[in-house]
Design a protein around this motif. Structure first.
Motif, short mmCIF file in Angstrom:
data_model
loop_
_atom_site.label_atom_id
_atom_site.label_comp_id
_atom_site.label_asym_id
_atom_site.label_seq_id
_atom_site.Cartn_x
_atom_site.Cartn_y
_atom_site.Cartn_z
N LEU A 79 11.66 -5.85 -22.57
CA LEU A 79 10.51 -5.58 -21.90
C LEU A 79 9.78 -4.15 -22.02
N ALA A 80 10.52 -3.22 -21.97
CA ALA A 80 9.73 -1.85 -22.09
C ALA A 80 9.32 -1.61 -23.46
N GLY A 144 8.96 -16.29 -17.50
CA GLY A 144 9.84 -17.10 -17.47
C GLY A 144 9.53 -18.02 -16.38
N ALA A 145 10.45 -19.19 -16.33
CA ALA A 145 10.12 -20.40 -15.68
C ALA A 145 10.56 -20.04 -14.14
N THR A 146 11.43 -19.17 -13.74
CA THR A 146 11.82 -18.95 -12.33
C THR A 146 10.72 -18.30 -11.83
N PRO A 187 11.94 -12.00 -21.28
CA PRO A 187 12.49 -11.23 -22.19
C PRO A 187 13.96 -11.33 -22.69
N SER A 188 14.74 -11.93 -21.73
CA SER A 188 15.96 -12.19 -22.16
C SER A 188 16.25 -13.26 -23.19
N ARG A 192 18.60 -14.16 -27.07
CA ARG A 192 19.41 -15.40 -27.53
C ARG A 192 19.21 -15.95 -28.68
N ILE A 193 18.16 -15.21 -29.44
CA ILE A 193 17.68 -15.53 -30.76
C ILE A 193 18.54 -14.85 -31.77
#
Ligand code: URA
Ligand code: SF4
Length: 219
Positions: A79-80, A144-146, A187-188, A192-193
């Motif tokens: 993110l930074a 993100g979704a949350t 960003p997380s 995972r990619i």
């Protein structure tokens, strides 16, 4: 909906009319849901009251829980980097989370991240509303979704809404917003990619979305 949450929500723990310092000081006492029980720290926010952009994440991760600061772990580095690549000065950015305590499952010595439930998101929203009041951002970015669920008060598909500046009334009637909202990926998700080229593409898309939000804040 809130069936897995054992407490009534954060409202009674949020001091009214409080500034940021007061909110930060009150948050450790929150018992609005059960997530405080196993957490090390409440993780409130980072940033200034006069920030123009409010970035909302999901919840603290393992590192954030230990340090008591948002986005200090691996997702925080992504993110930074994205904020810097978008050319946004850090002082313009206020960073917080939809849920302020880390939800996890213990497996041996490891603490495995668990997504907060809708009940946790709803229980914790009074804190976010207090932050809206204090920071009064020009644009809110849901990562993100949350975060999107919390900010908009309803479930959206990221792919359908991402990257567009949505008007404040895009939120459900019960979820008043102080400003337009832009939804983007968390960003997380980039971490995972595995494929480097695809990860780069996803990073560039995140940067482009942050730029769109910053441009809307400046206009
Ligand atoms: N992920 C989040 O959503 N928030 C944090 O603070 C850290 C990781
Ligand atoms: Fe309160 Fe939010 Fe922590 Fe639940 S997650 S105890 S509502 S601060």
């Amino acid at each position: 909906m809130a069936g897995d949450v054992e407490r009534p929500g954060a409202e009674q723990w949020v001091p009214s009319g409080a500034g940021l310092d007061e909110l930060r000081a009150a948050a450790p006492d929150c018992r609005g849901c059960e997530l405080w029980q196993d957490a090390t720290h409440v993780v409130f926010s980072k940033g200034r009251e006069d920030a123009r952009l409010m970035l909302v994440g999901e919840q603290p991760g393992d590192r954030e829980d230990l340090e008591g600061e948002p986005f200090v772990g691996p997702a925080g580095r992504v993110l930074a980097d994205a904020i810097d690549a978008a050319g946004i000065p850090r002082r313009q950015v206020y960073v917080t989370n939809a849920v302020k305590h880390f939800r996890f499952e213990r497996r041996g010595k490891r603490r495995i991240h668990q997504k907060p439930s809708v009940g946790h998101i709803v229980a914790c929203r009074p804190w976010l509303e207090a932050e809206f009041d204090v920071v009064n951002p020009d644009v809110v970015v849901a990562l993100g979704a949350t975060a999107a669920r919390s900010v908009l008060g309803r479930t959206v598909r990221i792919g359908e809404v991402r990257g567009r500046v949505l008007p404040p009334d895009a939120a459900g009637a019960a979820s008043a917003l102080p400003a337009p909202v832009l939804v983007t990926t968390h960003p997380s998700a980039l971490l995972r990619i595995d494929d480097a080229a695809k990860r780069r593409e996803a990073f560039d898309a995140l940067v482009a979305d942050l730029r769109t939000a910053a441009d809307a804040a400046a206009s």
